[in-house]
Design a protein around this motif. Sequence first.
Motif, short mmCIF file in Angstrom:
data_model
loop_
_atom_site.label_atom_id
_atom_site.label_comp_id
_atom_site.label_asym_id
_atom_site.label_seq_id
_atom_site.Cartn_x
_atom_site.Cartn_y
_atom_site.Cartn_z
N GLU A 25 0.89 -1.32 0.01
CA GLU A 25 0.00 0.06 -0.05
C GLU A 25 0.79 1.50 -0.10
N GLY A 26 0.47 2.29 -0.72
CA GLY A 26 1.14 3.44 -0.86
C GLY A 26 2.44 3.43 -1.47
N CYS A 27 2.65 2.31 -2.13
CA CYS A 27 4.05 2.39 -3.01
C CYS A 27 3.91 2.88 -4.58
N ALA A 28 4.10 4.28 -4.17
CA ALA A 28 3.57 5.54 -5.13
C ALA A 28 4.23 5.20 -6.49
N SER A 29 5.64 4.65 -6.56
CA SER A 29 6.29 4.26 -7.57
C SER A 29 6.32 3.04 -8.45
N LEU A 30 5.53 2.19 -7.82
CA LEU A 30 5.69 0.85 -8.39
C LEU A 30 5.01 0.97 -9.65
N LYS A 31 5.32 0.48 -10.73
CA LYS A 31 4.99 0.38 -11.93
C LYS A 31 4.24 -0.92 -12.52
N ALA A 54 -8.21 -3.74 -2.65
CA ALA A 54 -6.91 -4.34 -3.03
C ALA A 54 -6.30 -3.36 -4.27
N PHE A 55 -6.95 -2.69 -5.27
CA PHE A 55 -6.36 -2.05 -6.01
C PHE A 55 -7.09 -0.65 -5.90
N ASN A 56 -7.58 -0.24 -5.02
CA ASN A 56 -8.08 1.26 -4.62
C ASN A 56 -7.05 2.35 -5.03
N LEU A 78 -4.06 -4.39 -0.68
CA LEU A 78 -2.56 -4.77 -0.93
C LEU A 78 -1.88 -3.75 -1.69
N LEU A 79 -2.36 -3.31 -2.75
CA LEU A 79 -1.81 -2.37 -3.79
C LEU A 79 -2.46 -1.34 -3.68
N LYS A 80 -3.31 -0.81 -2.65
CA LYS A 80 -3.78 0.54 -2.57
C LYS A 80 -3.11 1.58 -2.84
#
Length: 421
Positions: A223-229, A267-269, A244-246
Amino acid sequence: MKLFRNLFIMMLAFTFSQQAGAIDIKLKKDKAVVDGITYTLSAKKQTASVVRGQEAYVGDISIPEKIVVDSITFYVESIASGAFKDCPGLSSINIPDCILKIGSSAFEGCASLTEITIPQKIKELPSDLFLNCASLTTIHLAEGTTKLAANLFKGCKSLVEFEVPSGVSEIPNSAFEECSELRNITLPSGLKKIGTGAFEKCTSLEYIDIPTGVSAIGGDAFEGCASLKEFRFPSAMSTISSDLLKGCVELKSVEMSNSVSKIEHDAFNGCSSLDSIFLSNSITSIGSSAFEGCSSMQKVRIPNSIKEISSSTFKNCASLKEITFPNSLTKIGSSAFEGCASLTALTLPVSLKEIGGNAFDKCNSLMDIYCNSATPVKIAGSSFSKATQKEGIVHVKKGYATNYNLDKQWKKFLNIINMEQ
């Protein structure tokens, strides 16, 4: 008698300290302060443990392999829990190979510590060990390390890269949370589990290779991994956990295998760059707000195994133009597609029985609704926007328009027409 013995020991220690010159020893019960480091002593085992001192440790610290107190040699074998906790002035520490155990929070809050080497004999690292060590950039762990504990590196904001030892099978909860500069993380091939919040708010992390044997990833893990592509789910996973990837706002590519059967809420919010995702027929459950705020997503096909779309699942997916519903679908939850401003047309399956409140509210471009069922789907007064009710067209299978015009809620639509055969 006991008082006389303690006085004798203190006098003897004072005499020793005068003779020793550079060595400073102070005794108090089972504790000793030697050269500024405080120890607890075990006379029976002749061992010593480094503990928290009366004042915070500062500067460069070198822990010796042994100390001599009252002519007795004590071997230093451990560092107690919290021994160096909240010592912001501690700049470096040398830990000898004789250390067998390090307690939890031993270095927590050592904000000036930049590098540390853990002795070879330490196989398990305790919880909170380096919590909020904001300047820590380099950690040397023994290759034989087998276990990491919760919050281990949480708040280590200067940590840029890290290789998890090959013997580690689990990344524990919040292990790397708030490591905001972490860019490169290498996970071992034998990894089986990633805990809750393990990489939460690692805002510089762009890519991570999850080993194929990982079968569980906890909620909030990224969550909050703002640079994850991009993100690839390992083939052993069956559940995509909540949050998970919010908030991964740069996430563009997601790959998941047919082993996934459940996507939990949020999960993907907020994955606002995710423009498409393939949902296989193995998925039987999608939680509320799972894709809320995925504002770049343009089309979605709901799997045939889904019977209900939960509340707010695709809320505010502003670019969503095309939705394909399965014949298995029986219910669309409240606000499920609210704010999907680009949606222009909708085909409701015969199996559908209910549409919740606000399900298609603020979908002001929705002008065509195709209904194949003779019995009108149960809707609420707020299920569709006023614009859709006033300007849109409800296309009903030939001969059934009357049923819709008599329905309490459907009759609010001004344009209900029979479809041509």
